[in-house]
Design an enzyme around this catalytic site. Structure first.
Site, PDB file in Angstrom:
ATOM      1  N   TRP A 256      -7.171  -4.576  14.544  1.00  0.00           N
ATOM      2  CA  TRP A 256      -8.208  -3.609  14.970  1.00  0.00           C
ATOM      3  C   TRP A 256      -9.494  -3.814  13.833  1.00  0.00           C
ATOM      4  O   TRP A 256      -9.187  -3.919  12.735  1.00  0.00           O
ATOM      5  CB  TRP A 256      -8.077  -2.185  15.187  1.00  0.00           C
TER       6      TRP A 256
ATOM      7  N   GLU B 290     -10.761   7.154   0.543  1.00  0.00           N
ATOM      8  CA  GLU B 290     -10.627   5.938   1.074  1.00  0.00           C
ATOM      9  C   GLU B 290     -11.596   4.917   0.773  1.00  0.00           C
ATOM     10  O   GLU B 290     -11.502   3.792   0.177  1.00  0.00           O
ATOM     11  CB  GLU B 290     -10.584   5.842   2.523  1.00  0.00           C
TER      12      GLU B 290
ATOM     13  N   GLU C  57      -7.078  -1.980   4.274  1.00  0.00           N
ATOM     14  CA  GLU C  57      -7.503  -0.506   3.786  1.00  0.00           C
ATOM     15  C   GLU C  57      -8.938  -0.388   3.969  1.00  0.00           C
ATOM     16  O   GLU C  57      -9.552   0.649   4.181  1.00  0.00           O
ATOM     17  CB  GLU C  57      -6.888  -0.404   2.277  1.00  0.00           C
TER      18      GLU C  57
ATOM     19  N   HIS D 204     -10.480   1.372   6.828  1.00  0.00           N
ATOM     20  CA  HIS D 204     -10.351   2.770   7.038  1.00  0.00           C
ATOM     21  C   HIS D 204     -11.424   3.462   6.533  1.00  0.00           C
ATOM     22  O   HIS D 204     -12.152   4.252   7.400  1.00  0.00           O
ATOM     23  CB  HIS D 204      -9.131   3.320   6.060  1.00  0.00           C
TER      24      HIS D 204
ATOM     25  N   GLU E  67       0.879   5.992   0.156  1.00  0.00           N
ATOM     26  CA  GLU E  67       0.946   5.572   1.552  1.00  0.00           C
ATOM     27  C   GLU E  67       1.504   6.539   2.471  1.00  0.00           C
ATOM     28  O   GLU E  67       0.924   7.036   3.545  1.00  0.00           O
ATOM     29  CB  GLU E  67       1.368   4.196   1.688  1.00  0.00           C
TER      30      GLU E  67
ATOM     31  N   THR F 215      -0.654   9.571   2.740  1.00  0.00           N
ATOM     32  CA  THR F 215      -1.957   9.401   3.450  1.00  0.00           C
ATOM     33  C   THR F 215      -1.611   9.611   5.240  1.00  0.00           C
ATOM     34  O   THR F 215      -2.278   9.795   5.832  1.00  0.00           O
ATOM     35  CB  THR F 215      -2.465   7.989   3.109  1.00  0.00           C
TER      36      THR F 215
ATOM     37  N   ASP G 200      -1.663   2.271  10.058  1.00  0.00           N
ATOM     38  CA  ASP G 200      -1.790   1.390   9.237  1.00  0.00           C
ATOM     39  C   ASP G 200      -1.226   1.776   8.232  1.00  0.00           C
ATOM     40  O   ASP G 200      -0.298   1.107   7.315  1.00  0.00           O
ATOM     41  CB  ASP G 200      -3.443   1.090   8.778  1.00  0.00           C
ATOM     42  N   GLU G 201      -1.284   3.056   7.562  1.00  0.00           N
ATOM     43  CA  GLU G 201      -0.629   3.805   6.481  1.00  0.00           C
ATOM     44  C   GLU G 201       0.859   3.854   6.460  1.00  0.00           C
ATOM     45  O   GLU G 201       1.489   3.399   5.519  1.00  0.00           O
ATOM     46  CB  GLU G 201      -1.092   5.106   6.096  1.00  0.00           C
TER      47      GLU G 201
ATOM     48  N   HIS H  48       1.895   0.274   5.508  1.00  0.00           N
ATOM     49  CA  HIS H  48       1.860   0.140   4.160  1.00  0.00           C
ATOM     50  C   HIS H  48       2.914   0.752   3.610  1.00  0.00           C
ATOM     51  O   HIS H  48       3.544   0.429   2.354  1.00  0.00           O
ATOM     52  CB  HIS H  48       0.608   0.448   3.697  1.00  0.00           C
TER      53      HIS H  48
END
Length: 435
Positions: free
Chosen positions: A112, A165, A203, A206, A256, A259, A288-289, A292
């Site tokens: 994305w 971020e 990252e 974000h 991570e 977050t 995403d976090e 990760h």
């Protein structure tokens, strides 16, 4: 990677929130608070052979020097040397990283992008400029209608997360100076270096997405937000042992997951208040976090297999440092100092709002500690532990219950006080209830 520290507060007047006012109320949370600024003392104690009575006189033979400015003068600040065996272990895992971590990065073609979740600003194929402008205006109006439903405390948490971020250049710099993990050439083909660049690329979206949402929402003072980002990048961040791969990977796993929790809670709050666009935005960032976190958690689990004693001691060291947060040195230039050096209280106020809003709480931090102790099977470590390693194991395994007791005590103390107010330039100097 954005997350908050934890704190409780006592009643204060707007613009007068300071740490001296909160010392008694925060005492119970000192153990578990990532915002607790104990990093410097722990750095001092960590140098091999240095006793507690020599906290500020680190052993030069076991440390590397880094410059630090104190009272307007430049001096050399010394860091514990990274054991060479740690670096060798990390380098030996490059093949493992290629098989177990790199697959967790999403191919660029299927990733994305911020554009996917914001009003389209350019004309679609076959559309005129007038049609494109009308569609863009309509999309912005819809986004602003949803954002108008958000209470100030959610906006403060969102801005704090976005600011953190946006300090991504600092985090990549820290990663690249970590021995054995860094990208020595800028385009190294080694798997650890490829992971660092791939993680950074993911990252980077974000901060871009959250920044553009806030800009289009019209709900915040973007110049003050941008000033805060500027200050945070100038101020940098604190790490216990900046070049240690073991400490860095443990820290990465905690950050991570924190977050993921923070963005996930923000998504739920946005949905509850009727902002579907923000709920979706925070949801994709949280996802995403989570990926990760899985990568850093796997890496730490592997290191616990290879070097249980070194990892047990590193984990205890990180826990004693209270997992200081990457945004701890944020400043808007109005928070009790000139902004450089992070001398103000902005992060403490932001953390207090996050605690009260339920975006990131003392309970969440306790959950993190217990999760990783279970996931890495710290209690099951047997052979291979030195005396120091066994003491570290005992300390870490006893943290969960201790955190819960301290959390309960902090809640009881907070309940006896009255809520206070904290003012934020991000929301045009309006005040938010804390405590």
């Amino acid at each position: 990677m954005a997350s908050q520290g934890l704190t409780t507060v006592v009643p204060v007047k707007p613009c007068s929130f300071n740490r001296s006012n909160t010392s008694k109320a925060t005492a119970a949370l000192r153990l578990l608070s990532p915002a607790n600024p104990s990093v410097h003392a722990l750095r001092a104690r960590s140098a091999s052979g240095c006793g507690a009575g020599r906290a500020r006189r680190r052993c030069a033979s076991s440390a590397t020097a880094a410059p630090a400015s104190v009272a307007g003068e430049e001096k050399m600040e010394e860091w514990p040397a990274v054991p060479r065996e740690q670096v060798e272990v990390i380098r030996s895992l490059n093949g493992w990283v290629a098989e177990n971590m790199l697959p967790l990065l999403t191919p660029v073609e299927s990733s994305w992008q911020p554009h996917d979740y914001l009003p389209r600003s350019s004309a679609a194929p076959g559309s005129s400029e007038a049609e494109a402008l009308e569609a863009f205006a309509g999309g912005v109006a819809e986004l602003r209608a949803g954002a108008a439903r958000l209470p100030d405390e959610v906006l403060v948490c969102l801005v704090g997360n976005m600011v953190t971020e946006e300090a991504l250049p600092t985090y990549q710099s820290m990663g690249n100076r970590t021995e054995g993990l860094g990208d020595d050439t800028g385009s190294s083909a080694l798997p650890w270096a490829r992971w660092m660049r791939g993680w950074t690329a993911e990252e980077n979206r974000h901060g871009d997405l959250l920044n553009r949402y806030l800009y289009l929402s019209g709900r915040v003072d973007m110049r003050q937000v941008e000033i805060t980002v500027h200050h945070l990048l100038r101020n940098g961040m604190d790490m216990l042992v900046p070049k240690s791969p073991y400490h860095s990977l443990i820290y990465g796993a905690f950050q991570e997951r924190a977050t993921f929790v923070s963005h996930g809670h923000t998504a739920r709050l946005a949905a509850r208040h009727g902002d579907r666009a923000l709920a979706e935005i925070c949801g994709v960032v949280a996802a995403d976090e989570r990926r990760h976190e899985a990568a850093y958690t796997r890496a730490c689990a592997k290191l616990f297999e290879v070097d249980p004693d070194g990892m047990a001691r590193a984990l205890a060291h990180v826990m004693r440092g209270k997992v200081t947060m990457p945004g701890q040195l944020m400043s808007d230039g109005r928070d009790g100092g000139d902004g450089d050096g992070g001398g103000g209280d902005l992060f403490a106020r932001f953390s207090a709002v996050a605690q009260r809003a339920g975006v990131y709480t003392a309970s969440d931090y306790g959950d993190l500690v217990e999760h990783f102790v279970r996931r890495w099977r710290v209690a099951e470590l047997g052979g291979g532990l030195s005396g120091e390693g066994r003491r570290a194991q005992e300390y870490v395994c006893g943290l969960g219950p201790k955190i819960r007791r301290m959390e309960e005590l902090a809640h009881r103390r907070a309940a006896r006080g009255e809520p206070g107010l904290a003012q934020f330039s991000w929301i045009f100097d309006r005040s938010v209830t804390v405590g």
